[in-house]
Every structure is written in structure tokens, then in C-alpha cells.
Design a protein around this motif. Structure first.
Motif, PDB file in Angstrom:
ATOM      1  N   TYR A  31     -90.693  30.240  91.953  1.00 50.47           N
ATOM      2  CA  TYR A  31     -91.222  30.901  90.758  1.00 50.47           C
ATOM      3  C   TYR A  31     -90.857  32.384  90.758  1.00 50.47           C
ATOM      4  O   TYR A  31     -90.332  32.915  89.775  1.00 50.47           O
ATOM      5  CB  TYR A  31     -92.742  30.711  90.692  1.00 50.47           C
ATOM      6  CG  TYR A  31     -93.376  31.360  89.495  1.00 50.47           C
ATOM      7  CD1 TYR A  31     -93.232  30.816  88.231  1.00 50.47           C
ATOM      8  CD2 TYR A  31     -94.101  32.533  89.642  1.00 50.47           C
ATOM      9  CE1 TYR A  31     -93.800  31.421  87.125  1.00 50.47           C
ATOM     10  CE2 TYR A  31     -94.678  33.149  88.542  1.00 50.47           C
ATOM     11  CZ  TYR A  31     -94.524  32.590  87.285  1.00 50.47           C
ATOM     12  OH  TYR A  31     -95.083  33.198  86.197  1.00 50.47           O
ATOM     13  N   THR A  34     -87.069  32.948  90.426  1.00 51.96           N
ATOM     14  CA  THR A  34     -86.600  32.639  89.085  1.00 51.96           C
ATOM     15  C   THR A  34     -86.932  33.772  88.113  1.00 51.96           C
ATOM     16  O   THR A  34     -86.103  34.141  87.277  1.00 51.96           O
ATOM     17  CB  THR A  34     -87.223  31.321  88.581  1.00 51.96           C
ATOM     18  OG1 THR A  34     -86.886  30.286  89.503  1.00 51.96           O
ATOM     19  CG2 THR A  34     -86.695  30.949  87.207  1.00 51.96           C
ATOM     20  N   ALA A  39     -81.696  31.573  87.360  1.00 51.40           N
ATOM     21  CA  ALA A  39     -81.291  30.317  87.982  1.00 51.40           C
ATOM     22  C   ALA A  39     -80.679  30.531  89.364  1.00 51.40           C
ATOM     23  O   ALA A  39     -80.854  29.704  90.269  1.00 51.40           O
ATOM     24  CB  ALA A  39     -80.303  29.579  87.083  1.00 51.40           C
ATOM     25  N   ALA A  42     -83.500  30.717  91.863  1.00 51.88           N
ATOM     26  CA  ALA A  42     -84.061  29.395  92.151  1.00 51.88           C
ATOM     27  C   ALA A  42     -83.127  28.591  93.042  1.00 51.88           C
ATOM     28  O   ALA A  42     -83.565  27.957  94.009  1.00 51.88           O
ATOM     29  CB  ALA A  42     -84.330  28.636  90.847  1.00 51.88           C
TER      30      ALA A  42
END
Length: 144
Positions: A31, A34, A39, A42
Motif C-alpha cells: 500500500y 504503491t 505500480a 508494488a
């Protein structure tokens, strides 16, 4: 494969504890990464998750279920194919740096590079090299 080996031996405690730890730490990390990096952040956390798994679960699995096999596994099954792949990818990067290409040409080149890297990494892995040799010999006998 280490996870399957653990399950085959009925040793689920390590995977359970590691999974609980990773879920508890990785969900907030994904979380946060990101929000800050999108992206790529993540995806980086997923890479980190796999590295933690490699660094924790694999040595402990080897220690308990395959004692004395860690060094051979790390050198011949991980380090050698990784080094071959990195070398080929690095050479390709230098050869094609700044080479103007459209999207189709770039995608085709990457697909070809992936095939070469995969084939050389497989050839550098002892078990796969033996399997490929057996397949080739069987093919030659069948078509001779």
C-alpha cells in the motif's frame, strides 16, 4: 519446490509462520509503496517478498529436509543460471542501447532475447541440461 517438499514431509509450520509474517508486513508495504512509487513500488515489494522467501524458507527447508545440499543447490541451480542470464541480458542491453525500433520490433527483439536467455539458463542448469540431452537423443533415435 521447497514449499512442496515441506508439504510432502508434513512440515507446514514454517510456511504458515512465514506467510503470516509476510502478509502482516507486505500488505501495508505494498500500500505504501504503491502510493509513493505507483505500480513499480508494488512490483518491488513482490520482488522483496520472493527474496525474503528465498533467504528464509529455502535455507531452513534445506537444513531440516535436505541437509548438506544447500551449497550445491545455490551454486549449480541458482547462481550459475542467474549469472548466464544476467551476462546475456547485459550484452544484449549494450548491443541494442540506443537502437531505434518501433514497438513491434522492440517486442520481437525482447521475445527473442527471452528465448535465448531461457535456453542458456536451462543449459547451465545441470538437471535441465541432462533432460534436454535425453530429449535430443530420443528425438534423434526416433528420426534416424
Amino acid at each position: 519446490v521447497p514449499y512442496a517438499l515441506q508439504l510432502a514431509h508434513g512440515w507446514t509450520k514454517l510456511s504458515l509462520l512465514l506467510s503470516v509474517f509476510l502478509i502482516a508486513t507486505m500488505a501495508p508495504s505494498i500500500y505504501a509503496a504503491t502510493l509513493r512509487y505507483g505500480a513499480v513500488g508494488a512490483a518491488s515489494i513482490w520482488v522483496l517478498l520472493n527474496l525474503v522467501n528465498l533467504a528464509v524458507a529455502v535455507p531452513l527447508t534445506h537444513k531440516k529436509l535436505l541437509p548438506g545440499d544447500s551449497r550445491r543447490w545455490l551454486l549449480s541451480d541458482i547462481a550459475l543460471p542467474l549469472a548466464v542470464s544476467a551476462l546475456v541480458a547485459g550484452i544484449a542491453r549494450e548491443l541494442f542501447a540506443g537502437y531505434p525500433a518501433g514497438r513491434f520490433a522492440a517486442a520481437s527483439g525482447l521475445a527473442g532475447l527471452l528465448a535465448v536467455v531461457f535456453a542458456l539458463a536451462a543449459a547451465a542448469t545441470p538437471v535441465l541440461r541432462t533432460w534436454m540431452r535425453e530429449q535430443w537423443e530420443g528425438y534423434r533415435k526416433l528420426h534416424a
